[in-house]
Design a protein around this motif. Sequence first.
Motif, mmCIF file in Angstrom:
data_model
loop_
_atom_site.group_PDB
_atom_site.id
_atom_site.type_symbol
_atom_site.label_atom_id
_atom_site.label_comp_id
_atom_site.label_asym_id
_atom_site.label_seq_id
_atom_site.Cartn_x
_atom_site.Cartn_y
_atom_site.Cartn_z
ATOM 1 N N ASP A 1 -7.450 -33.395 49.569
ATOM 2 C CA ASP A 1 -7.668 -34.399 48.524
ATOM 3 C C ASP A 1 -6.434 -35.262 48.290
ATOM 4 N N GLU A 2 -5.257 -34.641 48.308
ATOM 5 C CA GLU A 2 -4.025 -35.411 48.090
ATOM 6 C C GLU A 2 -3.804 -36.400 49.232
ATOM 7 N N GLU A 3 -4.075 -35.966 50.447
ATOM 8 C CA GLU A 3 -3.936 -36.862 51.604
ATOM 9 C C GLU A 3 -4.930 -38.012 51.497
ATOM 10 N N LEU A 4 -6.135 -37.713 51.045
ATOM 11 C CA LEU A 4 -7.163 -38.743 50.856
ATOM 12 C C LEU A 4 -6.696 -39.779 49.839
ATOM 13 N N MET A 5 -6.149 -39.316 48.720
ATOM 14 C CA MET A 5 -5.674 -40.241 47.691
ATOM 15 C C MET A 5 -4.516 -41.099 48.211
ATOM 16 N N GLU A 6 -3.612 -40.511 49.001
ATOM 17 C CA GLU A 6 -2.501 -41.275 49.573
ATOM 18 C C GLU A 6 -3.033 -42.371 50.498
ATOM 19 N N GLU A 7 -4.019 -42.032 51.339
ATOM 20 C CA GLU A 7 -4.608 -43.020 52.241
ATOM 21 C C GLU A 7 -5.290 -44.132 51.453
ATOM 22 N N LEU A 8 -6.003 -43.768 50.392
ATOM 23 C CA LEU A 8 -6.692 -44.757 49.561
ATOM 24 C C LEU A 8 -5.687 -45.697 48.889
ATOM 25 N N GLU A 9 -4.634 -45.123 48.325
ATOM 26 C CA GLU A 9 -3.611 -45.947 47.677
ATOM 27 C C GLU A 9 -2.930 -46.872 48.681
ATOM 28 N N LYS A 10 -2.666 -46.379 49.873
ATOM 29 C CA LYS A 10 -2.044 -47.191 50.918
ATOM 30 C C LYS A 10 -2.960 -48.362 51.290
ATOM 31 N N THR A 11 -4.242 -48.067 51.481
ATOM 32 C CA THR A 11 -5.202 -49.108 51.852
ATOM 33 C C THR A 11 -5.340 -50.149 50.746
ATOM 34 N N LEU A 12 -5.438 -49.684 49.495
ATOM 35 C CA LEU A 12 -5.558 -50.622 48.381
ATOM 36 C C LEU A 12 -4.301 -51.476 48.247
ATOM 37 N N GLY A 13 -3.141 -50.888 48.487
ATOM 38 C CA GLY A 13 -1.893 -51.636 48.451
ATOM 39 C C GLY A 13 -1.853 -52.718 49.523
ATOM 40 N N GLU A 14 -2.337 -52.382 50.719
ATOM 41 C CA GLU A 14 -2.377 -53.365 51.805
ATOM 42 C C GLU A 14 -3.341 -54.499 51.480
ATOM 43 N N ILE A 15 -4.464 -54.165 50.887
ATOM 44 C CA ILE A 15 -5.438 -55.189 50.502
ATOM 45 C C ILE A 15 -4.826 -56.120 49.462
ATOM 46 N N ALA A 16 -4.154 -55.549 48.466
ATOM 47 C CA ALA A 16 -3.527 -56.358 47.411
ATOM 48 C C ALA A 16 -2.420 -57.236 47.990
ATOM 49 N N ALA A 17 -1.649 -56.691 48.928
ATOM 50 C CA ALA A 17 -0.539 -57.451 49.523
ATOM 51 C C ALA A 17 -1.042 -58.613 50.373
ATOM 52 N N ASN A 18 -2.208 -58.433 50.977
ATOM 53 C CA ASN A 18 -2.766 -59.480 51.833
ATOM 54 C C ASN A 18 -3.657 -60.447 51.074
ATOM 55 N N GLY A 19 -3.905 -60.185 49.800
ATOM 56 C CA GLY A 19 -4.725 -61.079 48.979
ATOM 57 C C GLY A 19 -6.188 -61.053 49.344
ATOM 58 N N LYS A 20 -6.639 -59.964 49.960
ATOM 59 C CA LYS A 20 -8.062 -59.846 50.321
ATOM 60 C C LYS A 20 -8.870 -59.487 49.093
ATOM 61 N N ASN A 21 -10.114 -59.951 49.098
ATOM 62 C CA ASN A 21 -11.034 -59.602 48.011
ATOM 63 C C ASN A 21 -12.277 -59.001 48.649
ATOM 64 N N ASP A 22 -12.282 -57.688 48.841
ATOM 65 C CA ASP A 22 -13.420 -57.028 49.446
ATOM 66 C C ASP A 22 -14.278 -56.308 48.418
ATOM 67 N N GLY A 23 -14.085 -56.611 47.160
ATOM 68 C CA GLY A 23 -14.798 -55.905 46.109
ATOM 69 C C GLY A 23 -16.205 -56.413 45.865
ATOM 70 N N GLY A 24 -16.633 -57.417 46.553
ATOM 71 C CA GLY A 24 -17.979 -57.921 46.385
ATOM 72 C C GLY A 24 -18.119 -59.018 45.361
ATOM 73 N N SER A 25 -17.104 -59.277 44.560
ATOM 74 C CA SER A 25 -17.210 -60.340 43.564
ATOM 75 C C SER A 25 -16.522 -61.599 44.089
ATOM 76 N N LYS A 26 -16.959 -62.710 43.573
ATOM 77 C CA LYS A 26 -16.386 -63.988 44.019
ATOM 78 C C LYS A 26 -15.094 -64.262 43.259
ATOM 79 N N PRO A 27 -14.063 -64.720 43.963
ATOM 80 C CA PRO A 27 -12.830 -65.091 43.252
ATOM 81 C C PRO A 27 -13.054 -66.325 42.400
ATOM 82 N N HIS A 28 -12.358 -66.424 41.264
ATOM 83 C CA HIS A 28 -12.527 -67.564 40.352
ATOM 84 C C HIS A 28 -11.543 -68.652 40.668
#
Length: 72
Positions: free
Chosen positions: A45-72
């Motif tokens: 579980d801890e490894e899973l959370m680390e991978e998730l945090e890493k992926t979310l950090g990369e998404i935020a750093a790249n300015g991607k919006n994969d959450g399904g909502s439209k940017p304003h």
Amino acid sequence: MSCPICSKDTVEKFRPFCSKRCADIDLGRWMTGAYALPSEDPVDDEELMEELEKTLGEIAANGKNDGGSKPH
């Protein structure tokens, strides 16, 4: 073609199996986890959370919006 469970000849109605019994045995094996597909997913579980945090950090750093909502 032979039945993957008992190696008898297959029957069209139950193909690729020879009978409902062999089809049910195969289904039971999938449902109990006897068959498993290889995975590179983290087991811990801890490894899973680390991978998730890493992926979310990369998404935020790249300015991607994969959450399904439209940017304003």
